[in-house]
Design an enzyme around this catalytic site. Structure first.
Site, PDB file in Angstrom:
ATOM      1  CE  LYS A 122      -2.472   3.510   1.924  1.00  0.00           C
ATOM      2  NZ  LYS A 122      -2.000   4.487   2.835  1.00  0.00           N
ATOM      3  CG  ASP A 141      -7.042   2.899   1.031  1.00  0.00           C
ATOM      4  OD1 ASP A 141      -8.352   2.366   0.693  1.00  0.00           O
ATOM      5  OD2 ASP A 141      -6.973   3.928   0.740  1.00  0.00           O
TER       6      ASP A 141
END
Length: 219
Positions: A122, A141
């Site tokens: 991420k 996310d």
DNA sequence: ATCCCGAGGG
DNA sequence: CCCTCTGGAT
């Protein structure tokens, strides 16, 4: 073109119209600052991150200077973002590794970024896409994962698998802005708890409108 | 699967 | 009181 890919294109177009200006809301001027801000953003609002980073960036202008900080001092400066011990340790470790192993420059590749403590896909995707303009993947996310599932673009739960599905469904040039638009929509309308399906401008595309959260999700 | 962790909303 | 917020490491 597959059926799912057509639906993905429709979502992409609708999102573009609904959130034409969506972009990174973390404040930064260098790749290193974005890396720091993104590590701090875990389980925390970007607004809160933007409140603590100015003082931090003023004090630490280079990875080496951040790596040299006493962990306690750093913890005090980032306290409001939560997880402050983990984050302080990760930041000092990552900054030190950048200073020692990467000549003071945030690495430009996924494999190198993933070696830094506190950095997984991420965070690496955020830096590669927003600071270097070289996305190697899609930022997944909590918002992106949730919306991709609700929109019927994936049935996976594992963020890495969600990312693989999104990479398959959208052209590379759209990966960065797609994540920003999904996040904007996820924050404002398609919230985790009580999504505003009644006023959602994208509801006509959504397979989940009117469907209770859990009903029939298990077979 | 569990832990780290503060702050704000319902 | 509960939950959630641009996660990552063990």
């Amino acid at each position: 073109m597959t059926e799912t890919k057509k639906r993905a294109a429709a979502w992409g177009e609708a999102l573009r119209k609904a959130y034409p200006e969506a972009r990174c809301s973390l404040h930064f001027e260098t790749p290193f600052q974005l890396l720091v801000a993104t590590i701090l953003s875990a389980q925390c609002t970007d607004e809160k991150v933007n409140q603590v980073t100015p003082a931090l960036f003023k004090r630490c202008t280079t990875p080496a200077s951040l790596a040299a900080m006493a962990q306690e001092d750093l913890e005090r400066m980032i306290h409001a973002t939560g997880f402050f011990r983990n984050k302080a340790k990760a930041l000092i470790g990552a900054a030190g590794m950048i200073a020692r192993d990467f000549e003071g420059e945030v690495p430009r590749g996924m494999d190198e970024l993933l070696r830094l403590p506190g950095v997984a896909r991420k965070t690496a995707n955020v830096v590669l896409g927003n600071a270097y303009g070289r996305a190697e993947g899609v930022v997944v996310d909590t918002h992106v994962g949730r919306l991709a599932r609700r929109m019927g673009l994936t049935k996976e739960n594992d963020p890495a698998k969600v990312e693989a599905d999104l990479m398959r469904l959208f052209p590379k040039e759209e990966w960065v802005v797609l994540a920003h638009r999904l996040i904007a929509h996820g924050r404002a309308v398609c919230r985790a708890k009580s999504p505003s399906c009644g006023t959602c401008s994208l509801a006509h595309l959504c397979p989940k409108v009117g469907v209770p959260e859990r009903a029939g999700s298990r077979s």
